[in-house]
Enzyme design. Structure first.
Site, PDB file in Angstrom:
ATOM      1  N   LYS A 120       4.887  -5.336  -8.243  1.00  0.00           N
ATOM      2  CA  LYS A 120       3.529  -5.833  -7.989  1.00  0.00           C
ATOM      3  C   LYS A 120       3.276  -7.140  -8.735  1.00  0.00           C
ATOM      4  O   LYS A 120       2.765  -8.105  -8.159  1.00  0.00           O
ATOM      5  CB  LYS A 120       2.498  -4.787  -8.399  1.00  0.00           C
ATOM      6  N   ASP A 138      -2.033  -3.102  -5.129  1.00  0.00           N
ATOM      7  CA  ASP A 138      -2.638  -2.407  -6.268  1.00  0.00           C
ATOM      8  C   ASP A 138      -3.437  -1.223  -5.732  1.00  0.00           C
ATOM      9  O   ASP A 138      -3.348  -0.878  -4.546  1.00  0.00           O
ATOM     10  CB  ASP A 138      -3.504  -3.364  -7.083  1.00  0.00           C
TER      11      ASP A 138
END
Length: 213
Positions: A120, A138
């Site tokens: 991420k 997320d």
């Protein structure tokens, strides 16, 4: 969501916010990397509060190393998990200095090799700093993608891969910011604000939340 709905969904978000930006504060690629690393399980507001004091003093890998671990901890102690994040950031800075000339690398493999930098975080840096059409999934993007029917999946990676397939190319560069902001301010976790959502007609979520009386 159908391809037509997906296109309309992003066209609507784009019209409302043509150039979305991260709410993390930074002025360089290294500051972005450090801020994203510190933001895991923390709010952008909390990270910004700490980095407003840290970055004027240490805004390069070498300057962070010069602070020492305890010195760095003093600046970020208000952030959750600050001790482990301080260790990760110090080790990341050492690698950046020793292997990359103090510069943040531009490849996923090199970014993910840095301590505390997962997929991420790498996706955020590649997208925001280097303009690559990546999707940093997320909790907000995961929720919005599943709730709306945009890109349902059981894991963040599954959602990421489906988003890359389903989001039209012209929207990919900014899509992850639009989805984060939508999840943060409109498509809330407990009670989505459907009554004021500009893309509610494109969304598969039922039943829509009515306006409060």
């Amino acid at each position: 969501m159908t391809p037509f709905q997906i296109d309309h969904f992003f066209a609507t978000l784009q019209a409302a916010n043509p150039l979305p930006a991260s709410e993390l504060e930074y002025t360089s690629v290294f500051e972005l990397l450090a801020a994203v690393l510190l933001s895991a399980q923390a709010t952008d507001v909390g990270v910004n509060k700490a980095t407003r004091k840290l970055f004027p003093v240490a805004n390069t890998p070498q300057k962070v190393l010069d602070l020492g671990l305890e010195g760095l901890e003093r600046y970020i102690r208000t952030i959750g998990l600050f001790r482990s994040k301080a260790r990760h950031l110090m080790e990341t800075c050492r690698i950046l200095v020793e292997r990359h000339g103090g510069e943040v690398p531009r490849t996923r493999e090199e970014l993910e090799a840095l301590p505390g930098v997962g997929r991420k975080t790498a996706n955020v840096v590649l997208n925001v700093a280097y303009g690559e059409p990546t999707m940093a999934v997320d909790t907000h993007i995961f929720r919005v993608s599943n709730r709306t029917g945009l890109a349902p999946g059981k894991t963040p990676f599954a959602v990421e891969q489906l988003l890359l397939k389903r989001v039209p190319a012209q929207y990919l560069t900014h899509a992850h910011h639009w989805l984060i902001l939508h999840g943060r301010y409109v498509c809330l976790a407990r009670t989505p604000r459907c009554w004021e959502c500009a893309v509610a007609t494109d969304c598969d979520y039922q039943p829509k939340t009515p306006a409060p009386r």
